[in-house]
Design a protein around this motif. Sequence first.
Motif, short mmCIF file in Angstrom:
data_model
loop_
_atom_site.label_atom_id
_atom_site.label_comp_id
_atom_site.label_asym_id
_atom_site.label_seq_id
_atom_site.Cartn_x
_atom_site.Cartn_y
_atom_site.Cartn_z
N TRP A 165 58.25 48.86 44.69
CA TRP A 165 57.33 47.79 44.29
C TRP A 165 56.12 47.76 45.22
N PHE A 166 54.98 47.37 44.68
CA PHE A 166 53.75 47.32 45.47
C PHE A 166 52.81 46.27 44.88
N GLY A 167 51.83 45.87 45.66
CA GLY A 167 50.78 44.96 45.21
C GLY A 167 49.46 45.71 45.09
N VAL A 168 48.59 45.22 44.22
CA VAL A 168 47.28 45.84 44.02
C VAL A 168 46.20 44.76 44.12
N ALA A 169 45.03 45.16 44.59
CA ALA A 169 43.87 44.26 44.66
C ALA A 169 42.63 45.07 44.31
N TYR A 192 33.76 41.01 39.87
CA TYR A 192 35.12 40.88 39.36
C TYR A 192 36.11 41.04 40.51
N GLY A 193 37.27 40.44 40.33
CA GLY A 193 38.35 40.56 41.30
C GLY A 193 39.69 40.55 40.60
N SER A 194 40.64 41.34 41.12
CA SER A 194 41.95 41.47 40.48
C SER A 194 43.05 41.34 41.51
N LEU A 195 44.17 40.81 41.05
CA LEU A 195 45.42 40.80 41.82
C LEU A 195 46.54 41.20 40.86
N GLY A 196 47.49 41.96 41.36
CA GLY A 196 48.57 42.38 40.49
C GLY A 196 49.77 42.91 41.27
N VAL A 197 50.78 43.28 40.52
CA VAL A 197 52.00 43.84 41.08
C VAL A 197 52.40 45.04 40.22
N LEU A 209 51.07 45.13 36.32
CA LEU A 209 50.70 43.90 35.63
C LEU A 209 49.60 43.24 36.47
N VAL A 210 48.40 43.05 35.87
CA VAL A 210 47.22 42.69 36.65
C VAL A 210 46.47 41.54 35.98
N TYR A 211 46.07 40.58 36.80
CA TYR A 211 45.15 39.52 36.36
C TYR A 211 43.77 39.80 36.96
N ALA A 232 35.08 35.09 32.62
CA ALA A 232 36.00 35.63 31.62
C ALA A 232 37.25 36.12 32.36
N ASP A 233 38.38 36.12 31.65
CA ASP A 233 39.66 36.49 32.28
C ASP A 233 40.39 37.50 31.40
N THR A 234 41.16 38.35 32.05
CA THR A 234 42.05 39.25 31.32
C THR A 234 43.40 39.32 32.06
N VAL A 235 44.46 39.48 31.27
CA VAL A 235 45.79 39.79 31.80
C VAL A 235 46.26 41.04 31.07
N THR A 236 46.51 42.09 31.84
CA THR A 236 46.83 43.38 31.22
C THR A 236 48.07 44.00 31.85
#
Length: 243
Positions: A165-169, A192-197, A209-211, A232-236
């Motif tokens: 498991w890891f985190g992404v930014a 833009y900025g993203s956080l995810g796992v 999975l990223v917001y 604007a927002d995205t969840v992918t």
Amino acid sequence: MNKLTAVAVPVLLLSAATAQAQSIPGWKAYRAQQTGQQPAPAANTVQAPVAPQQAGSLQPAAPLQPAYQTAAAPYATRPASKPKPEGGFFVGVQGGNGWVYEDIDQRAVAVSAGYRWQAGDYVQVGVEAGSGRLDDTTWRDYEIPEVKFNTIGANARFNFGNSPWFGVARLGYWNARSKDDWGDKVSVDGAYGSLGVGVDIGRHFNLQLVYTAYAYSADGYYYDDEYDVSRADTVTLGGEVRF
């Protein structure tokens, strides 16, 4: 019997008796005790066999034992650890939902590519570029137009120890193109900025999975001379291939 015979016979008898007495072991022991000498072994006695070491025969010496022995340190084996990720090129594809207007869902798709460098045992940092789209839709008989966008920025990945498991930014610049209510083309840009796992599925593929939030400035409807900051927002959910 003449005198010579009378003298010789007792002498011969005495000599024979003395010789017989001397042949007896007890007599020899007695004589040795009187004279202080060790008795010689009798000629007709059988001596016990002497052990080789007592007879003076040469025997191989026993190996000398050291005064102390140093215990050999046991060979310590380290448990096999999970191979750490390595820097390199990557390509990702994501799909999910996006929202330019609150509570109005638009299907979102995006692709990205870039390169990451190893920055520590469990950290990678890199650069990326990508493009995406929010599909058009309708809401209460109103058409919500399609939005296309491009991105360029930095990204980072943080592994949770030896876990898969890891985190992404992600952080960077983006611009978008769409149409307004009158059908005219409009463009906006911002950050833009993203956080995810994510989780690694093997060494060269993972799921994420990223917001992501896209902030931009646009002319306000009621304030033509000012700017209104919108988002604007995205969840992918997507996959990434690493080379």
